[in-house]
Design an enzyme around this catalytic site. Structure first.
Site, PDB file in Angstrom:
ATOM      1  N   ASP A 108      -1.593 -27.392  12.087  1.00  0.00           N
ATOM      2  CA  ASP A 108      -0.221 -27.700  12.484  1.00  0.00           C
ATOM      3  C   ASP A 108       0.638 -26.443  12.510  1.00  0.00           C
ATOM      4  O   ASP A 108       1.381 -26.195  13.449  1.00  0.00           O
ATOM      5  CB  ASP A 108       0.396 -28.766  11.554  1.00  0.00           C
ATOM      6  CG  ASP A 108       0.281 -28.426  10.063  1.00  0.00           C
ATOM      7  OD1 ASP A 108      -0.370 -27.418   9.716  1.00  0.00           O
ATOM      8  OD2 ASP A 108       0.861 -29.167   9.249  1.00  0.00           O
ATOM      9  N   ASP A 111       1.838 -20.207   8.329  1.00  0.00           N
ATOM     10  CA  ASP A 111       3.031 -19.661   7.684  1.00  0.00           C
ATOM     11  C   ASP A 111       2.664 -18.277   7.109  1.00  0.00           C
ATOM     12  O   ASP A 111       2.774 -17.269   7.807  1.00  0.00           O
ATOM     13  CB  ASP A 111       3.450 -20.683   6.615  1.00  0.00           C
ATOM     14  CG  ASP A 111       4.726 -20.344   5.887  1.00  0.00           C
ATOM     15  OD1 ASP A 111       5.608 -21.204   5.828  1.00  0.00           O
ATOM     16  OD2 ASP A 111       4.839 -19.238   5.342  1.00  0.00           O
ATOM     17  N   ARG A 173       6.571 -37.218   8.889  1.00  0.00           N
ATOM     18  CA  ARG A 173       5.456 -36.931   9.808  1.00  0.00           C
ATOM     19  C   ARG A 173       5.584 -37.727  11.110  1.00  0.00           C
ATOM     20  O   ARG A 173       5.037 -37.359  12.132  1.00  0.00           O
ATOM     21  CB  ARG A 173       4.120 -37.316   9.160  1.00  0.00           C
ATOM     22  CG  ARG A 173       3.731 -36.480   7.960  1.00  0.00           C
ATOM     23  CD  ARG A 173       2.264 -36.727   7.624  1.00  0.00           C
ATOM     24  NE  ARG A 173       1.918 -36.307   6.274  1.00  0.00           N
ATOM     25  CZ  ARG A 173       1.602 -35.069   5.931  1.00  0.00           C
ATOM     26  NH1 ARG A 173       1.613 -34.110   6.835  1.00  0.00           N
ATOM     27  NH2 ARG A 173       1.283 -34.758   4.692  1.00  0.00           N
TER      28      ARG A 173
HETATM   29  P1  IMP Z   1       0.122 -20.868   4.836  1.00  0.00           P
HETATM   30  O1  IMP Z   1      -1.117 -20.840   4.001  1.00  0.00           O
HETATM   31  O2  IMP Z   1       1.276 -20.206   4.131  1.00  0.00           O
HETATM   32  O3  IMP Z   1      -0.066 -20.341   6.229  1.00  0.00           O
HETATM   33  O4  IMP Z   1       0.576 -22.382   4.920  1.00  0.00           O
HETATM   34  C1  IMP Z   1       0.039 -23.281   5.798  1.00  0.00           C
HETATM   35  C2  IMP Z   1       0.377 -24.688   5.376  1.00  0.00           C
HETATM   36  O5  IMP Z   1       1.648 -24.783   4.717  1.00  0.00           O
HETATM   37  C3  IMP Z   1       0.472 -25.583   6.594  1.00  0.00           C
HETATM   38  O6  IMP Z   1      -0.769 -26.147   6.938  1.00  0.00           O
HETATM   39  C4  IMP Z   1       1.479 -26.622   6.146  1.00  0.00           C
HETATM   40  O7  IMP Z   1       0.818 -27.673   5.456  1.00  0.00           O
HETATM   41  C5  IMP Z   1       2.365 -25.894   5.175  1.00  0.00           C
HETATM   42  N1  IMP Z   1       3.626 -25.420   5.791  1.00  0.00           N
HETATM   43  C6  IMP Z   1       4.002 -24.138   5.999  1.00  0.00           C
HETATM   44  N2  IMP Z   1       5.202 -24.088   6.585  1.00  0.00           N
HETATM   45  C7  IMP Z   1       5.590 -25.374   6.764  1.00  0.00           C
HETATM   46  C8  IMP Z   1       6.760 -25.970   7.358  1.00  0.00           C
HETATM   47  O8  IMP Z   1       7.705 -25.321   7.859  1.00  0.00           O
HETATM   48  N3  IMP Z   1       6.773 -27.322   7.381  1.00  0.00           N
HETATM   49  C9  IMP Z   1       5.784 -28.109   6.864  1.00  0.00           C
HETATM   50  N4  IMP Z   1       4.676 -27.578   6.320  1.00  0.00           N
HETATM   51  C10 IMP Z   1       4.578 -26.223   6.258  1.00  0.00           C
END
Ligand code: IMP
Length: 185
Positions: A108, A111, A173
């Protein structure tokens, strides 16, 4: 106006405003399907959908992919609030045979990039022919590791977003549009 089409939504104490319209999402998902068709039409790729957040995106994406492919679902720890914890539960649901397969991880949002990095590393142990990531959203300013993919739906600013599968503490969601947290909220 019904609950699933609003300009603003309130989830607990957090106020969000509409950021990406469903029409824009639909059209971008279609474009991603076309790009994947060009690159994968003869490769019978395996889409690995990362639950829960990618369920809505994946449902639309695979319907935009008019070529032979398989779909499986994997799961990791869910996001528990407004900050990425960086922690990940064990990846569950991986199919047995991934050797020599072309894998497309469906996410999805990327980040910090830590989650997808860990997933990719895990998958490489299974000796696939290739691994690429298809992500609906990318926050380039939040990246803490290298992330490159030709299949990014939208690059967005660092603000927290919900809707179209993305949640805040399990909520929101269901919305067909994507909403951004209002500043100062
Ligand atoms: P990362 O490991 O920091 O890249 O985080 C990835 C996960 O964090 C995604 O699969 C989401 O589940 C969650 N996430 C990061 N940013 C958001 C956001 O703005 N809204 C909702 N979920 C987020």
């Amino acid at each position: 106006m019904d609950r699933v089409d609003r300009d603003r939504i309130q989830i607990g104490t957090h106020s969000f405003e509409k950021y990406l319209q469903r029409e824009a999402i639909k059209s971008r998902v279609h474009e991603l399907g076309v790009d994947l068709m060009v690159d994968y039409h003869d490769k019978n790729p395996l889409f690995l959908v990362v639950l829960n957040g990618a369920f809505m995106f994946a449902a639309d994406l695979v319907r935009a992919c008019d070529f032979a492919h398989e779909v499986e679902f994997v799961k990791m720890a869910s996001y528990g609030g407004l900050n990425a914890s960086g922690e990940m539960k064990r990846l569950i649901g991986l199919p047995d045979k991934m050797e020599d397969r072309h894998i497309l991880i469906v996410e999805d949002i990327v980040d910090t990039g830590k989650t997808i990095g860990a997933v990719r590393e895990d998958l490489l142990q299974h000796k696939p022919a290739s691994v690429e990531v298809v992500t609906l959203l990318l926050k380039p300013d939040c990246l803490e590791c290298t992330f490159e993919s030709p299949y990014v739906g939208f690059e967005i600013p660092p603000a927290f977003v919900v809707g179209y599968g993305l949640d805040i503490d399990g909520q929101a969601r269901n919305f067909a549009d994507i909403y951004q947290l209002k500043k100062g909220k």
